[in-house]
Design an enzyme around this catalytic site. Structure first.
Site, short mmCIF file in Angstrom:
data_model
loop_
_atom_site.label_atom_id
_atom_site.label_comp_id
_atom_site.label_asym_id
_atom_site.label_seq_id
_atom_site.Cartn_x
_atom_site.Cartn_y
_atom_site.Cartn_z
N ASP A 1 0.84 -1.20 0.00
CA ASP A 1 0.00 0.00 0.00
C ASP A 1 0.87 1.25 0.00
O ASP A 1 0.37 2.37 -0.09
CB ASP A 1 -0.99 0.00 1.17
N SER A 2 2.20 1.05 0.05
CA SER A 2 3.12 2.17 -0.20
C SER A 2 2.88 2.75 -1.58
O SER A 2 3.34 3.86 -1.88
CB SER A 2 4.57 1.72 -0.03
N ASP B 1 -1.09 -6.42 -0.48
CA ASP B 1 -1.25 -5.70 0.79
C ASP B 1 -2.71 -5.25 0.92
O ASP B 1 -3.25 -4.63 -0.01
CB ASP B 1 -0.34 -4.46 0.74
N LYS C 1 -1.17 -9.56 2.86
CA LYS C 1 -0.52 -9.04 4.07
C LYS C 1 -1.46 -8.04 4.73
O LYS C 1 -2.17 -7.30 4.02
CB LYS C 1 0.80 -8.35 3.71
N GLU D 1 -1.68 -5.29 8.36
CA GLU D 1 -0.88 -4.62 9.38
C GLU D 1 -1.46 -4.80 10.78
O GLU D 1 -2.68 -4.87 10.95
CB GLU D 1 -0.78 -3.12 9.07
N GLU E 1 8.96 -3.85 10.93
CA GLU E 1 9.35 -2.56 10.35
C GLU E 1 9.80 -1.59 11.44
O GLU E 1 9.09 -1.38 12.44
CB GLU E 1 8.17 -1.95 9.56
#
Ligand code: KIV
Length: 295
Positions: free
Chosen positions: A59-60, A98, A128, A130, A198
């Protein structure tokens, strides 16, 4: 006018597609795992050509591709477009989709539906998400139970960076580091096949690695993890500024792109482009006939 033919990047035909058992085996053997983000066909082709193990449509993309300041604005439909393009450029790496902010937090059902779309509509192998709090662990377990492997992500979780006090390293007190350990273990227990750590102090990572049995991929978490991930645009310098301190830059493509487009603009303005070698010809007799037709 048709588009140019696609550039073919050589790939190793003998390379086996990455699977979850192969990934676990890499951890067991102590072989470093390489992960990179990709958001489209050319970045995916670079990842394939480099023989990386894992590709994340992160999602970056909200910042690297869409120009937002944070990762929160990107929506699922945008992620699906990017993931589909990346899928077309990949043969061997495992493709991780993501789950964007807002697409899984509401309920386990929402999380399963979103993960299903990533797999069915974009061809992602796994997803993925978070966070390692109660809700994220429940979502991870639900998606795993629905048959889709999940990668967890703890430490700095950019989707909730405001709540974490900003975009900064996490786990810098014993209590906060212990909390990351609890979250990582909960995600492992929920069935995650791997984790991202991270922005965690390297010494904390070393302590946590003793506890975790699944592969851990680090970004700004030191060298003790089983593998590393970097954002494609950070490592290639397709951005303004240096980025976070953990980024190692392997190219300066933004400067190269700026220089290329500037040279092109100068050529057009100076009438240096196009040259004769860039133009199509016509048989002189056809040209004569055309002139008569147009007279
Ligand atoms: O979105 C992303 O690029 C990520 C990586 C930094 C792990 O989550």
């Amino acid at each position: 006018m048709s588009s140019h033919p696609t550039v073919q990047i050589p790939v190793d035909p003998g390379r086996l597609p990455m699977t979850l058992p192969l990934l676990a085996e890499k951890k067991r053997l102590g072989e470093p795992i390489v992960m990179v983000t990709a958001y489209d066909y050319p970045s995916a082709r670079s990842a394939e050509a480099a023989g990386v193990d894992l590709v994340l449509v992160g999602d970056s993309a909200a910042t690297t591709i869409l120009g937002h300041n944070t990762t929160t604005p990107v929506v699922l439909d945008e992620m699906l477009v990017l993931a589909r393009a990346a899928r077309r450029g990949l043969r061997t790496p495992l493709l991780i989709g993501d789950l964007p902010f807002g697409s899984y937090e509401i309920s386990d059902e929402q999380a399963i539906a979103t993960a299903m779309r990533m797999v069915k509509e974009a061809g992602c192998d796994v997803v993925k998400l978070e966070g390692g709090g109660e809700a994220s662990v429940s979502r991870a377990r639900a998606i795993v139970n629905a048959g889709i492997p999940v990668m967890g992500h703890v430490g700095l979780t950019p989707q909730t960076s405001t709540a974490l006090g900003g975009w900064k390293a996490q786990g810098r007190t014993a209590a906060k580091a212990a909390r990351i350990a609890t979250e990582a273990l909960a995600l492992q227990e929920a069935g995650c096949f791997a984790l991202v750590f991270e922005a965690i102090p390297a010494a904390v990572t070393e302590e946590l690695m003793r506890l975790i049995e699944i592969p851990v991929i680090g970004i700004g978490a030191g060298s003790a993890t089983d593998g590393q991930v970097l954002v494609f645009h950070d490592l290639l310098g397709i951005r303004d500024g240096l980025g976070p301190r953990f980024v190692k830059r392997y190219a300066n493509l933004q400067e190269e792109m700026n220089a290329g487009v500037t040279a092109y603009a100068e050529d057009v303005r100076a009438r240096r482009y196009p040259g004769p070698e860039h133009t199509y010809s016509i048989d002189p007799s056809e040209l004569t006939e055309l002139r008569e037709l147009l007279a």
